[in-house]
Enzyme design. Structure first.
Site, PDB file in Angstrom:
ATOM      1  N   ASP A 137      33.859  28.499  17.878  1.00  0.00           N
ATOM      2  CA  ASP A 137      35.316  28.475  18.104  1.00  0.00           C
ATOM      3  C   ASP A 137      35.722  29.512  19.146  1.00  0.00           C
ATOM      4  O   ASP A 137      36.704  30.227  18.970  1.00  0.00           O
ATOM      5  CB  ASP A 137      36.032  28.724  16.760  1.00  0.00           C
ATOM      6  N   LYS A 139      37.486  30.843  22.052  1.00  0.00           N
ATOM      7  CA  LYS A 139      38.662  30.524  22.873  1.00  0.00           C
ATOM      8  C   LYS A 139      39.486  31.802  22.961  1.00  0.00           C
ATOM      9  O   LYS A 139      39.305  32.724  22.144  1.00  0.00           O
ATOM     10  CB  LYS A 139      39.473  29.385  22.237  1.00  0.00           C
ATOM     11  N   ASN A 142      40.765  33.646  19.938  1.00  0.00           N
ATOM     12  CA  ASN A 142      39.823  34.306  19.011  1.00  0.00           C
ATOM     13  C   ASN A 142      39.126  35.488  19.650  1.00  0.00           C
ATOM     14  O   ASN A 142      38.053  35.895  19.206  1.00  0.00           O
ATOM     15  CB  ASN A 142      38.771  33.295  18.533  1.00  0.00           C
ATOM     16  N   ASP A 155      37.236  36.206  14.326  1.00  0.00           N
ATOM     17  CA  ASP A 155      37.479  35.002  13.524  1.00  0.00           C
ATOM     18  C   ASP A 155      36.262  34.091  13.458  1.00  0.00           C
ATOM     19  O   ASP A 155      36.132  33.125  14.198  1.00  0.00           O
ATOM     20  CB  ASP A 155      38.676  34.221  14.057  1.00  0.00           C
ATOM     21  N   THR A 173      42.821  22.981  18.638  1.00  0.00           N
ATOM     22  CA  THR A 173      42.660  22.403  19.961  1.00  0.00           C
ATOM     23  C   THR A 173      41.248  21.882  20.188  1.00  0.00           C
ATOM     24  O   THR A 173      40.279  22.443  19.698  1.00  0.00           O
ATOM     25  CB  THR A 173      42.956  23.435  21.059  1.00  0.00           C
TER      26      THR A 173
HETATM   27  C1  LIG Z   1      46.150  40.256  15.910  1.00  0.00           C
HETATM   28  N1  LIG Z   1      45.420  41.524  15.943  1.00  0.00           N
HETATM   29  N2  LIG Z   1      45.796  42.547  16.747  1.00  0.00           N
HETATM   30  C2  LIG Z   1      44.938  43.554  16.593  1.00  0.00           C
HETATM   31  C3  LIG Z   1      43.972  43.176  15.649  1.00  0.00           C
HETATM   32  N3  LIG Z   1      42.891  43.819  15.150  1.00  0.00           N
HETATM   33  C4  LIG Z   1      42.157  43.157  14.252  1.00  0.00           C
HETATM   34  N4  LIG Z   1      42.408  41.896  13.805  1.00  0.00           N
HETATM   35  C5  LIG Z   1      43.470  41.249  14.296  1.00  0.00           C
HETATM   36  N5  LIG Z   1      43.715  39.981  13.846  1.00  0.00           N
HETATM   37  C6  LIG Z   1      42.834  39.320  12.895  1.00  0.00           C
HETATM   38  C7  LIG Z   1      41.635  38.709  13.613  1.00  0.00           C
HETATM   39  C8  LIG Z   1      40.703  38.061  12.642  1.00  0.00           C
HETATM   40  C9  LIG Z   1      39.394  38.401  12.409  1.00  0.00           C
HETATM   41  N6  LIG Z   1      38.765  37.631  11.500  1.00  0.00           N
HETATM   42  C10 LIG Z   1      39.532  36.674  11.014  1.00  0.00           C
HETATM   43  N7  LIG Z   1      39.040  35.772  10.081  1.00  0.00           N
HETATM   44  C11 LIG Z   1      39.820  34.773   9.565  1.00  0.00           C
HETATM   45  O1  LIG Z   1      41.001  34.653   9.834  1.00  0.00           O
HETATM   46  N8  LIG Z   1      39.135  33.925   8.737  1.00  0.00           N
HETATM   47  C12 LIG Z   1      39.711  32.823   8.153  1.00  0.00           C
HETATM   48  C13 LIG Z   1      40.942  32.883   7.548  1.00  0.00           C
HETATM   49  C14 LIG Z   1      41.441  31.723   6.952  1.00  0.00           C
HETATM   50  C15 LIG Z   1      40.743  30.517   6.984  1.00  0.00           C
HETATM   51  C16 LIG Z   1      39.521  30.501   7.633  1.00  0.00           C
HETATM   52  C17 LIG Z   1      38.750  29.214   7.719  1.00  0.00           C
HETATM   53  F1  LIG Z   1      37.916  29.221   6.700  1.00  0.00           F
HETATM   54  F2  LIG Z   1      39.601  28.193   7.654  1.00  0.00           F
HETATM   55  F3  LIG Z   1      38.073  29.130   8.839  1.00  0.00           F
HETATM   56  C18 LIG Z   1      38.995  31.618   8.211  1.00  0.00           C
HETATM   57  S1  LIG Z   1      41.084  36.719  11.657  1.00  0.00           S
HETATM   58  C19 LIG Z   1      44.284  41.880  15.249  1.00  0.00           C
END
Ligand SMILES: Cn1ncc2ncnc(NCCc3cnc(NC(=O)Nc4cccc(C(F)(F)F)c4)s3)c21
Length: 275
Positions: A137, A139, A142, A155, A173
């Protein structure tokens, strides 16, 4: 030696700060561990929403995959905990936020800046692929930016162990998906780490042109990806164009390797390693 027993995290250990962003599944907050002052990002996921989206096992897989990863180009997942209604991801805080916001503001990146980002992406993806993990993923949405301007792939919700023929209903997308994930040639077709190389090509194009190469209506995008129909604008240098063309190749096996990306003339010209 035995892994140290992970701490029992809970919400009371943290002071919650400003919201950093909100995704499809929950919000992210700046947070600080009271005892140590350690600053992190806390992503709050609602179990009901994950269940509704049928993505609980993906979050479990993300946590499992991420707990074995440690690279400066990958946003760290330090731990997780949950209460009755929510799951919390304890994430590394990226001081300069979301890369796509920088891209939209700048419209497009200069070739030196784009090449530095792509070189960092290649290095982080090399580490990931050595662990037999495919991100799937890649992009701008992310990718986050650290306090020193370095990129952090984040992510891993869609990441899997390679090789993989899991055909999840991909949401979001299509712009970045390679042909083999859009229309697998045969039911049991496997795809490999090479899917991330296709996305790296799309990312290079978008950094330099400000929009994705196959952007179009849903149907048209699929058709243009499947036929690799895209034109590179004339303002893009011939060396950058060459890299894009060698990544956006229908046959996964014919795409450049990450090692070849790192020594591509366009990368070497803009990222001369300090001897
Ligand atoms: C915006 N921002 N600004 C600074 C900053 N510093 C750190 N982090 C930020 N943002 C968070 C970034 C993420 C990292 N890992 C993630 N992991 C996730 O969201 N996993 C996830 C959730 C729900 C459903 C699913 C699934 F299963 F559907 F795929 C997967 S989100 C920041």
């Amino acid at each position: 030696e035995p892994k140290p027993k992970p701490k029992q995290w809970h919400l009371g250990l943290f002071e919650i700060g400003k919201p950093l962003g909100k995704g499809k599944f929950g919000r992210v907050y700046l947070a600080r561990e009271r005892a140590t002052g350690f600053v992190c990002a806390l992503k709050v996921l609602h179990k009901s929403e994950l269940a509704a989206g049928k993505v609980e096992k993906q979050v479990r897989r993300e946590i499992e995959i991420q707990s074995n990863l440690a690279h400066p180009g990958l946003l760290r997942l330090y731990g997780h905990f949950h209460d009755s209604k929510r799951i919390f991801l304890i994430l590394e805080f990226a001081g300069k936020g979301e890369l796509y916001k920088h891209l939209r503001k700048a419209q497009r990146f200069s070739e030196p800046v784009a090449a530095q980002y792509i070189a960092q992406m290649a290095s982080a993806l090399k580490y990931l692929h050595k662990k037999h993990v495919i991100h799937r993923d890649i992009k701008p949405e992310n990718i986050l930016v650290g306090i020193h301007g370095e990129i952090k792939i984040s992510d891993f919700g869609w990441s899997v162990h390679a090789p993989n023929n899991r055909r999840n209903t991909m949401c979001g997308t299509l712009d970045y998906l390679p042909p083999e994930m859009i229309k697998p040639s045969r039911e049991d077709s496997f795809y490999s780490e090479k899917v991330d190389l296709w996305s790296l090509g799309v990312l290079t194009y978008e950094f330099l042109c400000g929009e994705a190469p196959f952007e179009d209506s849903m149907v048209m995008t699929q058709r243009r990806i499947a036929r690799c129909e895209m034109t590179v604008p004339s303002f893009v240098s011939s060396e950058a164009r060459d890299l894009i063309k060698r990544l956006l190749v229908l046959d996964p096996e014919k795409r450049l390797t990450l090692e070849e990306v790192e020594v591509h003339p366009w990368i070497l010209r803009h990222c001369a390693k300090k001897e």
